[in-house]
Design an enzyme around this catalytic site. Structure first.
Site, PDB file in Angstrom:
ATOM      1  N   ASP A  26       0.708  -1.200   0.056  1.00 37.98           N
ATOM      2  CA  ASP A  26       0.225  -0.097  -0.020  1.00 37.98           C
ATOM      3  C   ASP A  26       0.896   1.118   0.144  1.00 37.98           C
ATOM      4  O   ASP A  26       2.112   1.374   0.480  1.00 37.98           O
ATOM      5  CB  ASP A  26      -0.926  -0.117   1.043  1.00 37.98           C
ATOM      6  CG  ASP A  26      -2.045   0.938   1.178  1.00 37.98           C
ATOM      7  OD1 ASP A  26      -2.470   1.434  -0.024  1.00 37.98           O
ATOM      8  OD2 ASP A  26      -2.637   1.509   2.269  1.00 37.98           O
ATOM      9  N   HIS A  43       2.212   3.342  -9.205  1.00 47.50           N
ATOM     10  CA  HIS A  43       1.796   1.886  -9.176  1.00 47.50           C
ATOM     11  C   HIS A  43       3.045   1.072  -9.900  1.00 47.50           C
ATOM     12  O   HIS A  43       3.637   0.067  -9.807  1.00 47.50           O
ATOM     13  CB  HIS A  43       0.678   1.623 -10.080  1.00 47.50           C
ATOM     14  CG  HIS A  43      -0.734   2.001  -9.263  1.00 47.50           C
ATOM     15  ND1 HIS A  43      -0.814   1.942  -7.862  1.00 47.50           N
ATOM     16  CD2 HIS A  43      -1.710   2.725  -9.682  1.00 47.50           C
ATOM     17  CE1 HIS A  43      -1.837   2.301  -7.475  1.00 47.50           C
ATOM     18  NE2 HIS A  43      -2.681   2.978  -8.408  1.00 47.50           N
ATOM     19  N   LEU A 137      10.796 -20.615  -4.594  1.00 49.55           N
ATOM     20  CA  LEU A 137       9.839 -19.643  -3.939  1.00 49.55           C
ATOM     21  C   LEU A 137       8.555 -19.968  -4.817  1.00 49.55           C
ATOM     22  O   LEU A 137       8.489 -19.826  -6.056  1.00 49.55           O
ATOM     23  CB  LEU A 137      10.334 -18.147  -4.125  1.00 49.55           C
ATOM     24  CG  LEU A 137       9.160 -17.118  -3.680  1.00 49.55           C
ATOM     25  CD1 LEU A 137       9.102 -17.236  -2.051  1.00 49.55           C
ATOM     26  CD2 LEU A 137       9.567 -15.783  -4.065  1.00 49.55           C
TER      27      LEU A 137
HETATM   28  C1  IPE Z   1      -5.643  -2.775  -0.186  1.00 49.86           C
HETATM   29  O1  IPE Z   1      -5.147  -1.404  -0.296  1.00 49.86           O
HETATM   30  C2  IPE Z   1      -5.535  -3.398  -1.513  1.00 49.86           C
HETATM   31  C3  IPE Z   1      -3.982  -3.545  -2.125  1.00 49.86           C
HETATM   32  C4  IPE Z   1      -3.046  -3.032  -1.662  1.00 49.86           C
HETATM   33  C5  IPE Z   1      -4.096  -4.296  -3.373  1.00 49.86           C
HETATM   34  P1  IPE Z   1      -6.332  -0.352  -0.404  1.00 49.86           P
HETATM   35  O2  IPE Z   1      -5.618   1.025  -0.668  1.00 49.86           O
HETATM   36  O3  IPE Z   1      -7.347  -0.419  -1.395  1.00 49.86           O
HETATM   37  O4  IPE Z   1      -6.976  -0.260   1.092  1.00 49.86           O
HETATM   38  P2  IPE Z   1      -7.834   0.510   1.673  1.00 49.86           P
HETATM   39  O5  IPE Z   1      -9.081   1.045   0.778  1.00 49.86           O
HETATM   40  O6  IPE Z   1      -7.060   1.680   2.241  1.00 49.86           O
HETATM   41  O7  IPE Z   1      -8.219  -0.080   3.072  1.00 49.86           O
HETATM   42  C1  IPE Z   2      -1.843   0.320  -3.374  1.00 48.52           C
HETATM   43  O1  IPE Z   2      -1.379   1.734  -3.347  1.00 48.52           O
HETATM   44  C2  IPE Z   2      -1.966  -0.227  -4.687  1.00 48.52           C
HETATM   45  C3  IPE Z   2      -3.370  -0.746  -5.029  1.00 48.52           C
HETATM   46  C4  IPE Z   2      -4.296  -0.787  -4.019  1.00 48.52           C
HETATM   47  C5  IPE Z   2      -3.415  -1.424  -6.417  1.00 48.52           C
HETATM   48  P1  IPE Z   2      -2.713   2.775  -3.308  1.00 48.52           P
HETATM   49  O2  IPE Z   2      -3.004   2.869  -4.854  1.00 48.52           O
HETATM   50  O3  IPE Z   2      -3.755   2.206  -2.350  1.00 48.52           O
HETATM   51  O4  IPE Z   2      -1.991   3.844  -2.643  1.00 48.52           O
HETATM   52  P2  IPE Z   2      -2.611   5.042  -1.521  1.00 48.52           P
HETATM   53  O5  IPE Z   2      -3.094   4.092  -0.345  1.00 48.52           O
HETATM   54  O6  IPE Z   2      -3.771   5.618  -2.304  1.00 48.52           O
HETATM   55  O7  IPE Z   2      -1.262   5.864  -1.407  1.00 48.52           O
HETATM   56 MG    MG Z   3      -4.102   2.443  -0.390  1.00 43.54          MG
END
Ligand code: IPE
Ligand code: IPE
Ligand code: MG
Length: 263
Positions: A26, A43, A137
């Site tokens: 995240d 990303h 792995l």
């Molecule tokens: C969880 O992250 C999903 C992934 C990292 C793929 P999110 O950014 O979607 O989670 P929330 O919405 O903050 O809980």
């Molecule tokens: C995690 O990073 C990747 C996915 C959920 C696909 P985020 O896109 O949720 O990044 P933040 O949390 O908005 O910074």
């Molecule tokens: Mg996020």
């Protein structure tokens, strides 16, 4: 004091290296925002962290790595972001297979893949097939995955077997359900990492992480490198896992060498 080694303790509580690490990757969007760039730049950058962590798992002898790439809830993001995430997934599946084979990594995708385009589903199958014989792995990428989806699907499988007369409802126990989840052949996560500062599970591997050690870091996923992963592993190695027992019981078994097997 009862110091007998319990039959129920199937995980070595003294093992200092986790067999299975699960990571919520995240913070990509915030990483990009801090640099005045579109969320999708985060990303793209995050793919480098995936490579770093995969290779570190190989070096350290970790058996299984499960990465949360796209949750069942992430479809609710703006269409353009979802499209770019799908494109990135496509590109990575094609571009990373060579490197996965060089590192002897077997790739599997977990989640409801029927929601993806035919082309993406083919690409997933292709990457899985081309890495199927690798053994160092197990890399699981969770895509359109949700912990509740996983549990609900296992329940549906049980119900179907009961309806077909192949399963007695009295035989349904925790083990029976667990065997119908996404990765019944692999150990459950020992270490559950979330980058990006949030301290929540966001519907990742829920059932299987019942006894995982949780590790939260503020580091945003694109900045999560070998060193940051090393800190998480060091932290894990200092934890005492008790699985409901007392610290004294664990220490006694450890002194007796009861859990020094590294299976
Ligand atoms: C969880 O992250 C999903 C992934 C990292 C793929 P999110 O950014 O979607 O989670 P929330 O919405 O903050 O809980
Ligand atoms: C995690 O990073 C990747 C996915 C959920 C696909 P985020 O896109 O949720 O990044 P933040 O949390 O908005 O910074
Ligand atoms: Mg996020």
């Amino acid at each position: 004091m009862n110091t007998a080694t319990p039959a129920v303790l199937t995980v070595d509580p003294q093992r200092s290296v986790p067999r299975h690490v699960a990571i919520i990757m995240d913070g990509n969007g915030r990483w990009a925002k801090l640099r005045g760039r579109p969320r999708t730049a985060g990303h793209r950058e995050g793919v480098k962290s995936v490579r770093a962590v995969v290779e570190e798992c190989v070096r350290r002898g970790i058996d299984t790595l499960t990465l949360f790439a796209f949750s069942s809830e992430n479809w609710q993001r703006p269409r353009a972001e979802v499209n770019i995430l799908m494109e990135l997934f496509m590109t990575a599946l094609r571009g990373e297979v060579k490197r996965l084979n060089e590192n002897d990594v077997r790739l599997r995708v977990i989640g409801e893949r029927g929601a993806f385009s035919e082309k993406l589903q083919r690409r997933i199958r292709d990457a899985e097939t081309r890495t199927a014989n690798n053994v160092t792995l197990n890399l699981q990428v969770a895509a359109n995955y949700g912990g509740r989806w996983d549990i609900a699907r296992a329940a549906r499988r049980l119900a179907e077997e009961v309806r077909a007369g192949r399963l007695d409802p009295d035989a349904i126990d925790e083990d029976a359900l667990a065997r119908r989840l996404s990765f019944p052949d692999l150990p459950e996560p020992d270490l559950f990492i979330r980058t990006g500062g949030e301290q929540r599970l966001s519907n990742f591997v829920l059932w299987q992480s019942a006894y995982a050690e949780l590790y939260f870091t503020d580091i945003l996923w694109p900045d999560f490198n070998e060193a940051a992963f090393g800190h998480a592993l060091d932290d894990f190695s200092r934890r005492q896992r008790r699985f409901g027992h007392t610290g004294e019981q664990i220490e006694t078994w450890s002194a007796m060498g009861a859990y020094e097997r590294t299976e």
